[in-house]
Design an enzyme around this catalytic site. Structure first.
Site, short mmCIF file in Angstrom:
data_model
loop_
_atom_site.label_atom_id
_atom_site.label_comp_id
_atom_site.label_asym_id
_atom_site.label_seq_id
_atom_site.Cartn_x
_atom_site.Cartn_y
_atom_site.Cartn_z
N HIS A 70 -88.60 59.70 25.20
CA HIS A 70 -88.94 60.42 24.28
C HIS A 70 -87.79 59.79 23.03
O HIS A 70 -88.57 59.52 21.88
CB HIS A 70 -88.59 62.04 24.22
CG HIS A 70 -89.10 62.61 23.23
ND1 HIS A 70 -90.47 62.68 22.75
CD2 HIS A 70 -88.39 63.29 22.55
CE1 HIS A 70 -90.54 63.32 21.74
NE2 HIS A 70 -89.32 64.02 21.42
N HIS A 74 -91.06 58.51 14.52
CA HIS A 74 -91.91 59.57 15.27
C HIS A 74 -92.81 60.10 14.47
O HIS A 74 -93.07 60.98 13.86
CB HIS A 74 -90.75 60.62 15.60
CG HIS A 74 -90.98 61.84 16.61
ND1 HIS A 74 -92.19 61.73 17.23
CD2 HIS A 74 -90.56 62.98 16.97
CE1 HIS A 74 -92.29 62.83 17.91
NE2 HIS A 74 -91.27 63.53 17.78
N PHE A 110 -91.61 70.51 19.93
CA PHE A 110 -91.80 72.00 19.60
C PHE A 110 -92.64 72.83 20.47
O PHE A 110 -93.80 72.33 20.83
CB PHE A 110 -92.06 71.74 18.07
CG PHE A 110 -90.84 71.53 17.23
CD1 PHE A 110 -89.88 70.74 17.67
CD2 PHE A 110 -91.13 71.51 15.66
CE1 PHE A 110 -88.92 70.35 16.81
CE2 PHE A 110 -90.22 71.02 14.86
CZ PHE A 110 -89.02 70.36 15.36
N LYS A 149 -89.28 54.58 19.25
CA LYS A 149 -89.28 55.17 18.14
C LYS A 149 -88.10 54.58 17.06
O LYS A 149 -88.16 55.04 15.82
CB LYS A 149 -89.04 56.79 18.17
CG LYS A 149 -89.81 57.67 18.96
CD LYS A 149 -89.71 58.92 19.10
CE LYS A 149 -90.66 59.73 19.74
NZ LYS A 149 -90.84 59.67 21.46
N GLU A 160 -82.45 64.69 27.45
CA GLU A 160 -83.40 63.64 27.90
C GLU A 160 -82.65 62.67 29.19
O GLU A 160 -83.25 62.52 30.18
CB GLU A 160 -84.06 62.54 26.96
CG GLU A 160 -85.01 61.58 27.47
CD GLU A 160 -85.84 60.74 26.55
OE1 GLU A 160 -85.45 60.71 25.30
OE2 GLU A 160 -86.76 60.43 26.93
N CYS A 198 -95.52 67.82 19.72
CA CYS A 198 -95.18 66.27 20.09
C CYS A 198 -95.40 65.57 21.47
O CYS A 198 -95.13 64.64 21.46
CB CYS A 198 -93.53 66.20 19.64
SG CYS A 198 -93.20 66.62 17.83
#
Lengths: 406, 239, 424
Positions: free
Chosen positions: C310, C347, C406, C342, C321, C170
């Site tokens: 993010h 996403h 990830f 997002k 975050e 990602c």
């Protein structure tokens, strides 16, 4: 800015179809022992391609905890085993280093194929809920880098590059960048394991694989009878460090130096422009400040497809002159390992420097017409100070690295 | 339709399949042992849940279970099985095969005075009355998470001829009734000990019959595995 | 500020609810959401049945039947975005020495959709482990190896310089753009076509996120299901799309008088070496990436005008975050607007980082901060200004974009108004 601090290979670990440790692989390669054989992991009788270079036994369960085994594809297991051995070879204990100073940068061509096939089969055969939780982390291309980083506590800039066979050299180029001001120690290289039933079917569709069934005569780069390659699995992982880091820890000089790297891309098909491999060679030599006359051996890409073999021979001859440099393709003994293939060639280059020997290309019979290369057929003793490793990736990737003695 | 409660062996095997943890049933005997300490990460736990759901054909639980301990997860599963009608509320049935001589199994498991050393759940067993082939006794459990010590009086009647023990609660506490039948028989690999319990909770009991069914099912899996281990160990020492 | 950097001179976008840069910025600044029930396949039987899909007509987007046949949906997105970016930059093929043009394309899952479609054909819908190779199309190998995404973009741009796919899950999008700037900064190229693409809305990808409960199951209210920083969030919403940028060296852009949207002035990556999916709430490794990016760019936290988060819509991410931004920016964290796009476009895994960088470039160009849509009830544990619901005018001199993925990867990129570097 990359030129003032040399990038040293301080650890090497190869896992290949003809030897699952560096030593076994190197001994087999020098003796011309092939690792290509009939596909044994599934029933390939319905496939036009029946041969592959399979890693017989790298004993992942001996060194990888069961909990990690269930969440990783074979490609990642190859990477984990090789990374651990490379660290050991370099005499590095990651726990003793600053975690932000260590990076992991690997290449893959196609990710976790067999793991992915098992899960996608569950989905289509049984239903969505049968897909296990580890699918989300096992098959994607970043899995190997992520798992190596976690296993060894490496928190520096990590990366994953994909460029089919050329990606393995791009990873090393990226590792050298990371050593400029991101990291002191980089675990880098590439592995792949694309020999599951579905992945192999995908390969078959490229029509670049040979359908020959005789393991000895199947994959014959530069040979008049070349008609495709054999797919294989495995690869090599290295420890790269800035030279001052290696010196400071008093660990011996290392295997060699990553002196030059360059990557190019072929023109669009039909453009009539020259392919990019020659430029990659020229740029990598320039980057290494090496004159072509200083190169002792070229580990060629050797696709084993006539047109591609000719193009590569032309690029080599254009830089070095016809038959002016020894060229070898020992990967004829193991097949093309995709992102693992070029790193395996780099491992051979480093070991050639160490042992003053050039491994041969035993599959070669008659050179194909138009190929004006001095191909090393039998393993021979020779002082190797500078080696050039070439790699090309499907549909146009070119990369070259120059490896020099320390 | 009813299903068999998962044994601790099967549970360990299933956890291993889902997470690769390489556990034995013995490692699950400690009710407080967390998945974390077993090295099973959050994804591994999800895999365990999914395998359990597949085994019993349960619909995935969208309020996914993030139980921290293996025992808590087993309890949650059994509770779902009761709710789904796959386990009958007020009735449990479980068995285990113990690799020891029949007489040894019979003797050890019927020595009520020594139960605190055989089960992990009992703190005290007081024999109140004995007769030939019957015993009346008070059992006290270890304090629960609220500090409550559960205690009751039971009467057991043994029939060595048929290898059957019947027990009922005399002083039933929160239970309406609790009837227990244990049977023993020689099988391949040792002696099979089977526990069948029928019960109902009083309306004012702190837990309902459904919850107690899940609790007893879970606990029986653990206690049977523990008893097997202890009986086998003692039998080996005695031999 | 340092010499490291490149100018963004072209932006191309294929996004949910918006094909094209202008439509994209309209959507984001209007705070419209593009999340909806999945239409790309029958999602009955899946727990999360929501996605942010691109309404994409390849022919209308200019692709020939042959291109459509050989390319996975993700490659089609990338090519369409690259063409728009090149046209936007006014960079005609041949205008620059092809050997000085590189390509860096990010993707988390490559050509999964095509791989799955063909798998179904060759395996008789999953019945066979040994598949039937002759049922495959001629282009199946191109789907197995995501490097073809870079191939297609290179062919589109006529690029013959360093070309690669960056695939760090990602963070692929941020990392691919960062790699492109690196190629320019070290002199390996004058121009890099950099961006990312993913088209992951296929059964296997939806199923694998179902299996870990990562995606929202708010199927009843799909349009409001992506809720970063909201107390009612319940996971991320899968998206798809591509953004491709034309990056040029400052000299190259100046020489041809190109319009610059923004300059990329700093970038850093760190890993948490902790867990493939788990994040520690302390956010230390992301903070480290932000701090190093700032140091490399030679800026201080108070100079940052906007943080493009993010903000995936998981509780774990929001805490991680927020902690990271507070650690890295200190006091300044409480004064800077932080938003997650997002909330509107979902996403899209590897693609999203490039879509976010594109949004940052447009935020600088228009001095506007896109909002966090659906942010009705801010999670009380979170204490930054997350720009709820409505876009805001803001002087965006320097913006920060962060990504987390990830594998434990954390990336941070800094963009600045063009010329800001030389004025200081």
């Amino acid at each position: 800015m990359t030129k003032n601090r040399r990038t040293v290979f301080s650890g090497v670990s190869a896992i290949a179809p003809n030897g699952s440790t560096t030593k076994e692989f190197w001994d087999a390669t020098l003796n011309g022992v092939s690792g290509i054989g009939p596909i044994s992991t599934f029933d390939a009788s319905g496939y036009p391609v029946r041969l592959a270079g399979q890693v017989a036994d790298f004993a992942p369960r001996d060194s990888i905890d069961g909990r990690l085994m269930v969440q990783t594809d074979r490609w990642t297991q190859l990477g984990l085993v090789a990374a651990a051995r490379a660290l050991e070879d370099a005499e590095i204990d990651p726990a003793a280093l600053d975690e932000y100073d260590m990076s992991v940068i690997t290449a893959t061509s196609s990710g976790g194929n067999e793991f992915g096939q098992r899960e996608i089969q569950k989905l289509w055969d049984k239903g969505a809920r049968y897909v296990g939780p580890y699918q989300s982390i096992a098959w994607f291309y970043a899995a190997t880098t992520g798992q190596i980083s976690i296993r060894h506590g490496m928190k520096g800039a990590c990366g994953v590059l994909v460029g089919e066979q050329a990606g393995g050299l791009d990873a090393l180029g990226q590792a050298r960048r990371a050593l400029v001001d991101d990291a002191t120690t980089v675990v880098s290289g590439g592995t792949d394991a694309p020999l599951g039933p579905y992945a192999l079917a995908c390969h078959v569709s490229s029509r670049l694989l040979t359908e020959r069934q005789d393991p000895v005569r199947a994959y014959r780069p530069f040979d008049a009878e070349a008609d495709g390659y054999v797919a294989g699995e495995g690869g090599a992982i290295f420890i790269l460090e800035a030279e001052d880091t290696v010196r400071a820890r008093d660990a011996g000089p290392g295997y060699g130096v990553l002196a030059g790297y360059a990557a190019t891309f072929d023109p669009r098909p039909g453009s009539g422009r020259e392919p990019g491999l020659r430029r990659a060679i020229v740029r990598a030599l320039a980057d290494a400040r090496v004159d072509p006359s200083e190169v002792d051996v070229v580990f060629a890409d050797g696709l084993g497809v006539p047109e591609a073999d000719r193009a590569e021979a032309e690029a080599i001859s254009a830089v070095f002159g016809a038959r002016r440099v020894p060229v070898t393709v020992p990967k004829c003994l193991v097949g093309r390992l995709h992102a693992g293939g070029a790193p395996l060639d780099v491992a051979m280059a480093l070991l050639s420097i160490r042992d003053s020997v050039i491994p041969g290309t035993p599959s070669l019979g008659e050179l194909a017409p138009g190929i004006d290369l001095d191909v090393v057929r039998e393993t021979r003793q020779a002082t190797v100070r500078t080696a050039l490793v070439l790699a090309r990736g499907f549909e146009g990737f070119n990369a070259a690295v120059v490896i020099r003695s320390v | 339709m009813t299903v068999t409660v998962i044994s601790l062996d099967e549970y360990a095997e299933l956890i291993n399949r889902a997470s690769g943890a390489g556990l034995t049933a013995d490692q699950l005997l400690d009710e407080t042992v967390s998945f974390d300490s077993l090295g099973v990460d959050s994804l591994g736990v999800l895999g365990v849940v999914s395998e359990l759901e597949q085994r019993y054909g349960l619909e995935p639980d969208s309020g996914a279970d993030h139980s921290k301990s293996a025992t808590a997860l087993l309890f949650a599963l059994n509770r779902r099985l009761v709710d789904a009608g796959l386990l009958t509320a007020g009735h449990t049935e479980q068995s285990i095969v113990i690799d020891a001589p029949y007489d040894e199994v019979w003797r050890q498991t019927n020595d009520v005075a020594a139960w605190p050393e055989l089960f992990s759940e009992y703190a005290k067993a007081e024999i109140l009355q004995t007769a030939e082939n019957s015993v009346t006794f008070r059992l006290s459990m270890h304090p629960d998470e609220n500090g409550t010590v559960w205690s009751w009086v039971s009467e057991r009647t043994l029939d060595p001829e048929t290898g059957t023990v019947r027990a009922r609660r005399v002083e039933t506490g929160p239970f309406e009734f609790m009837d227990i039948v244990w049977t023993y028989r020689k099988v391949e690999g040792g002696v099979e000990m089977r526990w069948v319990q029928d019960f109902a909770m009083k309306p004012q009991a702190p837990v309902d019959t459904e919850t107690m069914t899940a609790r007893i099912s879970t606990n029986s899996s653990l206690q049977l595995a523990l008893i097997r281990r202890r009986v086998e160990e003692r039998a080996r020492l005695a031999a | 500020m340092s010499d490291w950097g490149a100018v963004v001179t072209g932006v191309g976008v294929v996004a949910p609810g918006a094909v094209g840069r202008a439509a994209y910025w309209d959507l984001l600044t209007a705070g419209r959401t593009a999340t909806r029930g999945i239409t790309l396949f029958d999602a009955a039987g899946f727990q999360s049945r929501i996605a942010a899909e691109v309404d994409f007509d390849p022919a209308a987007a200019g692709l020939t039947p042959h291109e459509v046949e050989r390319m996975d949906r993700s490659a089609q997105f990338a090519v369409v975005a690259a063409r728009e970016a090149l046209a936007d930059a006014g960079l005609e093929p041949g205008q620059t020495d092809p050997e000085r043009v590189g390509v860096s394309i990010g993707s988390a899952v490559g050509c999964t959709t095509r791989l799955e479609d063909e798998y179904v054909m060759v395996s008789d819908s999953g019945k066979n482990w040994e598949v039937t190779p002759e049922f495959a199309t001629d282009h199946l190998y191109r789907a197995l190896i995501p490097s073809t995404l870079a191939v297609e973009v290179a062919w589109t741009a006529g690029a013959e310089g360093p070309t690669t796919v960056v695939s760090t899950g990602c963070t692929s999008g941020l990392d691919a753009v960062g790699h492109g700037v690196q190629l320019i900064s070290e002199g390996a190229a004058d121009v890099v076509i950099a961006g990312a693409t993913d088209a992951p809305i296929s059964p296997i990808t939806v199923a694998c996120f179902d299996a870990i409960g990562a995606t929202s199951r708010n199927n009843e209210d799909a349009a409001h299901s992506s809720r970063p920083f909201d107390r009612d969030r319940d996971g991320f919403v899968l998206g798809e799309g591509s953004a491709v940028l034309v990056l040029e060296s400052r000299e190259h852009a100046a020489r041809r008088g190109a319009h610059g949207y923004a300059e990329i002035i700093g970038f850093a990556q760190r890993s948490n070496a902790y867990h493939m999916t788990g994040l520690k709430p302390d956010g230390l490794d992301m903070a480290e990436a932000i701090e190093i990016a700032m140091r490399r760019a030679g800026i201080t936290p108070d100079m940052i005008s906007y943080v493009n988060a993010h903000g995936s819509g998981t509780a774990q991410n929001d805490r991680h975050e927020t902690a990271a931004v507070k650690k890295a920016l200190g006091e300044a964290a409480h004064r800077v607007p932080v938003s997650s796009i997002k909330s509107m476009i979902g996403h899209s895994l590897g693609a999203i980082g490039a879509l976010e960088v594109a949004a940052c470039a447009l935020a600088i160009e228009t001095d506007t901060v896109p909002p966090t849509a659906n942010l009705q009830h801010q999670d009380p544990a979170l204490d930054l200004d997350y720009v709820p619901l409505a876009a805001r005018k803001n002087v965006n001199d320097i913006v920060l974009s962060v990504g987390s993925g990830f594998g434990g990867f954390q990336s941070a990129m800094l963009l600045a108004r063009p010329g800001l570097a030389s004025r200081k």
